[in-house]
Design an enzyme around this catalytic site. Structure first.
Site, PDB file in Angstrom:
ATOM      1  N   SER A   1      22.152  12.166 102.269  1.00 13.12           N
ATOM      2  CA  SER A   1      21.907  12.116 100.829  1.00 13.12           C
ATOM      3  C   SER A   1      20.799  11.113 100.537  1.00 13.12           C
ATOM      4  O   SER A   1      20.601  10.157 101.285  1.00 13.12           O
ATOM      5  CB  SER A   1      23.177  11.699 100.093  1.00 13.12           C
ATOM      6  OG  SER A   1      23.431  10.338 100.357  1.00 13.12           O
ATOM      7  N   LYS A   2      20.110  11.351  99.432  1.00 12.32           N
ATOM      8  CA  LYS A   2      18.981  10.501  99.072  1.00 12.32           C
ATOM      9  C   LYS A   2      19.445   9.077  98.772  1.00 12.32           C
ATOM     10  O   LYS A   2      18.693   8.141  98.895  1.00 12.32           O
ATOM     11  CB  LYS A   2      18.242  11.096  97.868  1.00 12.32           C
ATOM     12  CG  LYS A   2      17.476  12.375  98.236  1.00 12.32           C
ATOM     13  CD  LYS A   2      16.478  12.758  97.167  1.00 12.32           C
ATOM     14  CE  LYS A   2      16.988  13.956  96.398  1.00 12.32           C
ATOM     15  NZ  LYS A   2      16.101  14.331  95.303  1.00 12.32           N
ATOM     16  N   ARG A   3      20.684   8.950  98.367  1.00 13.01           N
ATOM     17  CA  ARG A   3      21.205   7.636  98.040  1.00 13.01           C
ATOM     18  C   ARG A   3      21.373   6.782  99.306  1.00 13.01           C
ATOM     19  O   ARG A   3      21.110   5.590  99.307  1.00 13.01           O
ATOM     20  CB  ARG A   3      22.551   7.799  97.310  1.00 13.01           C
ATOM     21  CG  ARG A   3      22.941   6.667  96.401  1.00 13.01           C
ATOM     22  CD  ARG A   3      24.036   7.103  95.421  1.00 13.01           C
ATOM     23  NE  ARG A   3      24.959   8.072  96.006  1.00 13.01           N
ATOM     24  CZ  ARG A   3      25.952   7.752  96.833  1.00 13.01           C
ATOM     25  NH1 ARG A   3      26.179   6.506  97.161  1.00 13.01           N
ATOM     26  NH2 ARG A   3      26.753   8.694  97.323  1.00 13.01           N
ATOM     27  N   LYS A   4      21.822   7.437 100.360  1.00 10.44           N
ATOM     28  CA  LYS A   4      22.160   6.691 101.575  1.00 10.44           C
ATOM     29  C   LYS A   4      21.027   6.613 102.585  1.00 10.44           C
ATOM     30  O   LYS A   4      21.025   5.747 103.442  1.00 10.44           O
ATOM     31  CB  LYS A   4      23.335   7.395 102.276  1.00 10.44           C
ATOM     32  CG  LYS A   4      24.678   7.052 101.753  1.00 10.44           C
ATOM     33  CD  LYS A   4      25.665   7.361 102.855  1.00 10.44           C
ATOM     34  CE  LYS A   4      27.099   7.266 102.433  1.00 10.44           C
ATOM     35  NZ  LYS A   4      27.933   7.956 103.424  1.00 10.44           N
TER      36      LYS A   4
ATOM     37  N   ASP B   1      13.022  14.254  93.390  1.00  6.32           N
ATOM     38  CA  ASP B   1      12.010  14.638  94.373  1.00  6.32           C
ATOM     39  C   ASP B   1      12.674  15.381  95.508  1.00  6.32           C
ATOM     40  O   ASP B   1      13.860  15.239  95.777  1.00  6.32           O
ATOM     41  CB  ASP B   1      11.027  13.513  94.695  1.00  6.32           C
ATOM     42  CG  ASP B   1      11.553  12.473  95.639  1.00  6.32           C
ATOM     43  OD1 ASP B   1      12.548  12.744  96.311  1.00  6.32           O
ATOM     44  OD2 ASP B   1      10.946  11.391  95.699  1.00  6.32           O
TER      45      ASP B   1
END
Ligand code: GLU
Length: 488
Positions: free
Chosen positions: A255-258, A18
């Site tokens: 980042s999307k992870r963090k 996304d």
């Protein structure tokens, strides 16, 4: 580019999940300049990385740019004279350029297997070699010659032959003279027949007439390769502007992870207004007109935009600033507009739709919450007591714990005064309660009204009390006052 030719800019997201907030950030700056110059803004989908391709991602990119009002003039779902605007539909366009680069000695086929490349890399790391990257084993060899050597793979890639005297500096519109590290022999055509980003971006930017390439700072190191390709293909290179990367509060790349806020859709889900997010992204990349003036429309920003004023230091994502901006933009809507946005947001987040009565009640209640609302998603929480049947209203534990010894008398007196009111409207409600509780029982207003608030809304904090009672209606109000009284 002649002085008369209109500028053409593009944003080129990869549909790998996304959408990233960076896509909106890049689009904003691209669009500001395109609009200021009376040029065009193009959306190109860079979907050559088939391993990372996510089917729904493209639709989400279209929708979220539209939601933000970052409307592109040309793109996969729009007309335009430079299409197709999806790289996967342009494979035939890239191949002749690859053939030409090979024929002219600028590029060569490489049959090294993934295993050989991994072993080569490991060895380079272990021996701490100064020059790393592809070792050119395949350069100058025919397929048959190479097949005699170990680590051969049937399906070759094509690599650029980076010359020793490659120019590593270029002029950036934001940063001035920039130096990049020396690249190795970059792959331009993959074994699956798809071009890599480096080839496709150059071919497409050229064929799409892009005059200014505006992208994230992480692409600075790729620009010398791109400039080489422009030179080899005999094309005039566009101007380059590398925007500072958005950073987490710990300065790492967002980042999307963090960070959930790295997802562009997160902002819509949370109930931020697109105009607040645009203003926020503007401020991340660009200083305000003067220090006090952080609220600025996209149109005003566009009018004063200049490349050499863009920040070069990675801006930190400060959501407190965004909350503040969102509150500002929420308050600058009319109550009617705000109610529409709240209803849209309910719909977007997949909540059960309000019926006609519910929508009418929401419209009447919106002015009560407008002043202190930060996110659209908070609206229904604040107004929930109006939409809950009397029998289902629960009093929160902390609200009940806060009730003092005067509560039973307060609830009795309030119910008696309100039951006798001739007209159910806010001024009369206030007068009756003040008369009965403050004057009648001799209580301080805070002590006097708190049990009423708790009984009627179930919470210690609520929208303005008298207006809330008016909206709730006499019948429900009395039922709730008597209900809590009986439960004490
Ligand atoms: N597809 C690249 C990305 O996702 C585009 C980089 C560029 O704008 O050249 O960031």
């Amino acid at each position: 580019m002649t002085a008369l030719s209109p500028v053409r800019l593009r944003v080129a997201p990869s549909p790998t999940g996304d959408p990233h907030v960076g896509t909106a950030y890049m689009s904003l700056f691209n669009l500001a300049y395109a609009r200021q110059q009376g040029g065009r803004f193009v959306l190109r989908i860079e979907d050559t990385d088939r391993a990372r391709y996510v089917a729904d991602s493209e639709r989400q990119i279209f929708e979220s740019l539209r939601w933000l009002g970052l409307e592109y003039d040309e793109g996969p779902d729009k007309d335009g004279a430079f299409g197709p605007y999806r790289q996967s539909e342009r494979l035939d366009t890239y191949r002749p350029h690859v053939e030409r680069l090979i024929a002219e000695g600028r590029a060569y086929r490489c049959w090294c297997s993934a295993e050989r490349l991994a072993a080569m890399r490991a060895e380079q790391e272990a021996s701490k070699q100064a020059v790393t990257g592809y070792d050119r084993l395949c350069h100058g060899l025919t397929r048959e010659e190479r097949a005699q050597l170990p680590g051969f793979s049937e399906t070759p890639v094509v690599r650029m032959l980076i010359p020793d005297d490659v120019d590593l500096t270029f002029t950036d519109l934001i940063r001035g003279e920039v130096a990049a590290p020396r690249p190795d022999d970059q792959v331009i055509l993959k074994a699956d027949g798809f071009p890599t980003y480096h080839l496709a971006v150059v071919v497409d930017d050229h064929l799409m007439g892009i005059t200014h390439v505006v992208r994230g700072e992480e692409w600075i190191s790729s620009t010398p390769k791109h400039l080489l390709l422009y030179r080899w293909l005999g094309w005039e290179a566009p101007a380059f502007a590398h925007m500072p990367l958005l950073r987490n509060p710990d300065r790492s790349k967002i980042s999307k992870r963090k960070n959930p806020a790295a997802r562009l859709l997160w902002f819509r889900e949370q109930g931020y207004l697109p105009e607040a997010l645009l203003n926020f992204l503007q401020l991340l990349g660009y200083p305000p007109a003067d220090d006090e003036q952080e609220v600025e429309s996209f149109a005003d920003f566009t009018a004063r935009f200049a490349w050499d004023r863009v920040n070069t230091v990675g801006p930190i994502f400060d959501l407190k600033k965004l909350d503040w901006l969102n509150g500002h933009y929420l308050r600058s809507l009319t109550a009617e507009q705000l109610a529409d946005r709240i209803i849209e947001h309910l719909d977007y987040t997949g909540q059960p739709p309000l019926d006609a009565d519910g929508a009418a009640l929401l419209r009447r209640a919106t002015p009560l919450i407008q002043e202190r609302l930060v996110l659209l998603s908070e609206a229904m929480d604040k107004l929930n007591f109006l939409f809950t049947p009397d029998a289902d209203l629960t009093v929160s534990a902390d609200a009940r714990a806060g009730l003092d010894a005067a509560a039973p008398a307060v609830l009795d007196a309030a119910a008696a005064a309100l039951a006798a009111l001739p007209a159910w409207e806010v001024a009369a409600i206030e007068e009756a309660l003040r008369g009965a509780l403050v004057e009648g029982l001799g209580l301080k207003p805070r002590v006097a009204f708190s049990p009423v608030r708790v009984a009627v809304t179930g919470a210690k904090v609520s929208p303005p009390l008298f207006e809330s009672l008016e909206l709730l209606g006499r019948e429900s109000t009395l039922r709730r006052l008597r209900g809590l009284r009986a439960a004490l």
